[in-house]
Every structure is written in structure tokens, then in C-alpha cells.
Design an enzyme around this catalytic site. Sequence first.
Site, PDB file in Angstrom:
ATOM      1  N   GLY A 144      24.346 -18.224 -23.066  1.00 56.92           N
ATOM      2  CA  GLY A 144      23.828 -17.377 -24.162  1.00 56.92           C
ATOM      3  C   GLY A 144      24.884 -17.119 -25.190  1.00 56.92           C
ATOM      4  CG  HIS A 145      23.627 -14.605 -28.362  1.00 60.24           C
ATOM      5  ND1 HIS A 145      24.392 -13.160 -28.288  1.00 60.24           N
ATOM      6  CD2 HIS A 145      22.487 -14.408 -27.966  1.00 60.24           C
ATOM      7  CE1 HIS A 145      23.443 -12.323 -28.097  1.00 60.24           C
ATOM      8  NE2 HIS A 145      21.993 -13.057 -27.870  1.00 60.24           N
ATOM      9  CG  ASN A 146      28.401 -12.868 -29.060  1.00 59.23           C
ATOM     10  OD1 ASN A 146      27.254 -12.866 -29.601  1.00 59.23           O
ATOM     11  ND2 ASN A 146      29.475 -12.582 -29.508  1.00 59.23           N
TER      12      ASN A 146
END
Length: 349
Positions: A240-242
Site C-alpha cells: 500500500g501507499h507510504n
Amino acid sequence: MGVQFSAAELTDLVGGELSGDPGRLVVGARPPEEAEGGDLTFALDLHARKLIETTRAGVAITPVRWPFEHLTQIVVANPRLAMAQVLAHMFPQPIAMPPAGIHPSAVVHPSAVVHPSASVAALVYVGPRAAVGANTHLFPGVYVGAEAVVGSECLIYPNVVLMDGIRLGDRVVIHAGSVLGSDGYGFVPTGERHLKVPQVGTVVIGDDVEVGANVAVDRATMGQTEIQAGTKIDNLVHIGHNDRIGRHCLIVSQVGLAGSVKVGDRTVIAGQAGVANQTTVGADCLVLARSGVTKDLPDHSKVSGFPAQDHLLELKQQAARSRLPQIVEQMRQMQRRIEQLEVQLLGRL
């Protein structure tokens, strides 16, 4: 006939102990049940004894010397390591690489920089201000977005998508169909609809990372999604993002990591496990298959189940759950006996 390798040569390569004919030659490597006389085979642990006893291979790498006179054995302490060393020696280039240079059907933007030793195969796209390093191979159908950077000696297999601005280190391997740098999953409910949050960050992949087939690594909302050096990711994984994945981690197939997850160095996350949003998994952890991690884990944790908890505790609870029908029946019998005793007691009053 292909290149031949003697048992003595392979023994020296892996630092093993030879038992049998040092001049025995092999030209290939196969599992014990498929091997023929010209093949090398492997017993990765003691459970493979029966397979080695009946194999038709000429040479076997084994963890101990077994009393099988029909084949030459190379005894090593770590057969899996020896297998990796031998296969790399026997098959230094198992997949045909595209030749150096840019295929006529490839589209390379004039502002992109492609090292002369790199290979850009048919139907590859390299966008504006992108860079491709020395001895890197872009297989057919690869997309390299604007300002993306691909390091040296990378293997980018067919139909991989490297979106704008992402950065790959050296010796990175990305298998077919993976997408790095797609938008993170970010939306804000506004009552009647969901407003998209612009995903303006990037993805950074460290040296010697390998990403399996059909993996999705989302770009950060802001900042970067990071996979650090030496980490190996299996097929069908979602990052996922980050997210920030540490060094030399192993992430097995169908794992899903929500946004802003942190994973420490050398941690193993087994198949179909999930990690909740903004959760930290420490270093040297083992998250067993199908676990659901919903809270932070300290270093050296070994967890399983949903919600994930200490593995030994989970095993005890599973054992107890398996006895629930018996326990319920015992409770019913006890309840009936108590009721009978109450009736008898009341009858005496």
C-alpha cells in the site's frame, strides 16, 4: 550435448564431501523423481531419503551420506544453499536476454537517457527524462514513465509498468505484469460521493530487490513508498501507499499490506497474511500464513491467527477450540446431574 560438470567440480564448488565416482558427469538438474542418469538432483532435507533411494540421477547433493551405491553423493551441511550455488554455476543465464540496444519498435523519448549497454526490447516505452542504467534489460512491453530511474544490471520482465518518477536501484528484478507506482487507495467521503486524494508521492526500490509477477506497489500519497535493499517479494502481493519495507525481508504470495505500514529488517510475512493500516511490524518477525495483524508487533515476534497473536498462544487456543463440542457435552451432563441432585435435595426437605 550441453556443458558437462563432474562430481568433483561440483563438490569443490559447494565445499562438500564426495562419496562415489568423482568423474561422474552431469549435464542437467532435475527433481529426484524426474532425474535420469545424466542429471544432478537434490535432497533438501532428511525427508527426501525415499526419493533419493529410488532416483535414477547420476549425482545427488544430500544432507547426510546414505547407503545408496547406485549414485554419487555430495554431502553438504546446507543442501538448499548448495542447490542455489550449483544452479547458478550450471545455468548462468537461464533466460535469453534481449540484445543490447534499442529495438526499432521501441519508443524512447529524446530526453530519456539509456545506457549503450542496456537493452530495450520490442514495444518498450521509455518516457521523458527517464533513465535506464548499464546492462539493464527491458523485456518486450515494458512501460517506463516520465522521470523514472532504473538502475544498473536490472531485469524488467515483459509487461511491467514503472510509473512516472519511481526509482529502482541496481540489480533489481521485476517479474512480468507487476505495476510499480500506481495510485494509492486514498478517498475522502463527502456524504454522497468519495473525493479522490491526489497521490503525489513516489516509489523507491533498493538494490537487489526482487518483485514477483503481478505485484502492485502503490505510490505514496506524499513522500515515498519504500522497499529497502535485498527484500524479496512473491507473486500477487499488494504493497500500500507510504509503506516502508525494511532490508532483506521475505513477503510471500497474496500478502496484503494496507497503507502506511512499516516492516522491520529480515521479517518474514507468509502467504495470505494481512497487515492493517498504520501498523508497525518489527525486525526479525515471523507472521505466519493467513494471519491478520491489527496492532504493532515488537521485534522478534512470531504470530499467527486473526487477530494475530503469539503463535504458541494461538496454538493452545486452537487446541482448546477443537475440544469445545466435548466440553459443551460435559457441561450439559453436569447441568443435568445438578438438576437431579437439586430435586433429590428438595425431596428430603
